[in-house]
Design a protein around this motif. Structure first.
Motif, PDB file in Angstrom:
ATOM      1  N   CYS A 249      30.600  41.092 -37.432  1.00 18.74           N
ATOM      2  CA  CYS A 249      31.393  40.092 -38.167  1.00 18.74           C
ATOM      3  C   CYS A 249      31.205  40.198 -39.675  1.00 18.74           C
ATOM      4  CB  CYS A 249      31.018  38.684 -37.703  1.00 18.74           C
ATOM      5  SG  CYS A 249      31.601  38.287 -36.044  1.00 18.74           S
TER       6      CYS A 249
ATOM      7  N   PRO B   8      34.910  43.469 -41.251  1.00 16.53           N
ATOM      8  CA  PRO B   8      36.017  43.051 -42.138  1.00 16.53           C
ATOM      9  C   PRO B   8      36.142  43.860 -43.420  1.00 16.53           C
ATOM     10  CG  PRO B   8      34.869  41.129 -41.294  1.00 16.53           C
ATOM     11  CD  PRO B   8      34.049  42.320 -40.902  1.00 16.53           C
TER      12      PRO B   8
ATOM     13  N   HIS C 128      37.260  37.821 -46.977  1.00 16.32           N
ATOM     14  CA  HIS C 128      36.256  38.407 -46.089  1.00 16.32           C
ATOM     15  C   HIS C 128      35.654  37.332 -45.173  1.00 16.32           C
ATOM     16  CE1 HIS C 128      33.087  41.736 -45.642  1.00 16.32           C
ATOM     17  NE2 HIS C 128      32.791  40.806 -44.744  1.00 16.32           N
TER      18      HIS C 128
ATOM     19  N   LEU D   3      38.120  36.379 -42.432  1.00 15.89           N
ATOM     20  CA  LEU D   3      38.166  37.416 -41.411  1.00 15.89           C
ATOM     21  C   LEU D   3      36.905  37.397 -40.544  1.00 15.89           C
ATOM     22  CD1 LEU D   3      39.610  40.394 -43.505  1.00 15.89           C
ATOM     23  CD2 LEU D   3      40.783  39.088 -41.732  1.00 15.89           C
ATOM     24  N   THR D   4      35.769  37.084 -41.146  1.00 10.74           N
ATOM     25  CA  THR D   4      34.517  36.966 -40.382  1.00 10.74           C
ATOM     26  C   THR D   4      34.606  35.859 -39.350  1.00 10.74           C
ATOM     27  OG1 THR D   4      33.145  37.844 -42.185  1.00 10.74           O
ATOM     28  CG2 THR D   4      32.062  36.414 -40.580  1.00 10.74           C
TER      29      THR D   4
END
Length: 308
Positions: A148, A152, A287, A290-291
């Protein structure tokens, strides 16, 4: 307007320090202990070693195993490959520091520097496996945290390539012999950056202790707020409040963002290179989002796997 805001903020901070001096003392002490016992031993040796490698113009030796991959997939020059690699390996804010220095020394172009800042500044594997992983709930596998945080980087790099119009791999630029530093200069440069990092950790630890004293916030909101202020204090706060997948989700999120303490540390090492801290924060926000999405996807996949 900006100067007036910071003047008001400075005066307000001074009154808070005077009125709640016990809290400020505890926060400063906690921040300096964290800096001296965790950050300096894990970061300073890497920083000194990195400076020596750059001074000896030996970056091509270190990046040789990954050069072709990073050059073709991320469109990076040799110096850009080293910046990306050192940022992933050493952690905040080494990637941004290396990017800034290489721009100042004309090792990379301004366009490559802007592109690199979006993808080169992350927590180190040592921090993730040693500190963040120890705070994870037992139901969350460590490999999910690692994926994770680092996976990304790929979609962020693709988006940054479009944003900064990177259409072909960057070329390696010639290095001037005048840029070579002695070991003492490399050591002093590393120590100067470490002092800056320590100062920001101390200041944001004080802010974190003030947040802990806020009685009108629920423990959940307080823990998440702490996480986005200072990463190390926030991870511990989240681990104490959240359990199960919720704890893993928020630990992953605050680790990916790095906290505003990390933002200010990054700002302190890029101020002379013409890089934008606003762009950096925007990429970090993307980021982090997206995580969060990847964590939800992976945890649902893990739940479904036994029934397949």
């Amino acid at each position: 307007m900006k100067k007036s805001f910071f003047r008001l903020l400075s005066v307000s901070a001074l009154f808070l320090l005077l009125l709640f001096h016990d809290t400020a003392f505890e926060g400063a002490k906690s921040g300096l202990i964290l800096w001296g016992s965790v950050v300096v031993p894990t970061l300073l040796p890497f920083m000194i070693c990195s400076n020596v490698i750059v001074s000896l113009n030996a970056i091509h030796i270190l990046i040789f195993p990954v050069r072709q991959l990073l050059h073709r997939f991320f469109c990076l020059s040799d110096a850009g490959c080293y910046t990306f690699f050192s940022g992933l390996l050493c952690g905040y804010p080494i990637g941004a520091k290396t990017c800034s220095e290489f721009m100042d020394e004309n090792r990379i172009t301004q366009k490559e520097g802007k592109y690199l800042l979006a993808v080169c500044n992350h927590p180190s594997p040592m921090f993730l496996l040693g500190y963040a992983a120890s705070a994870l709930p037992k139901t969350v596998p460590v490999w999910i945290l690692l994926l994770c945080i680092y996976l990304p980087v790929i979609p962020v790099s693709l988006a940054a390539r479009i944003c900064y119009r990177v259409k072909r791999p960057f070329r390696s630029l010639p290095v001037s012999k005048e840029l070579v530093k002695s070991f003492d200069e490399s050591l002093m440069d590393s120590c100067e950056v470490m002092v800056k990092i320590g100062g920001y950790i101390m200041l944001f630890s004080i802010v974190a202790f003030y947040i802990m004293k806020l009685g009108f916030l629920s423990p959940e909101y307080k823990a998440v707020l702490l996480g986005f202020v200072e990463i190390t204090t926030g991870i511990q706060a989240v681990s104490h409040v959240f359990t199960g997948m919720g704890g893993g989700l928020w630990i992953s999120a605050v680790t990916a963002f790095g906290g505003f303490s990390g933002v200010f540390q990054t700002k302190s090492v890029i101020k002379n290179a013409g890089l934008s801290i606003r762009h950096y924060v925007a990429w970090k926000a993307i980021h982090t989002l997206l995580t969060i999405l990847l964590f939800i996807l992976l945890t649902r996949l893990v739940v479904l796997l036994p029934s397949v």
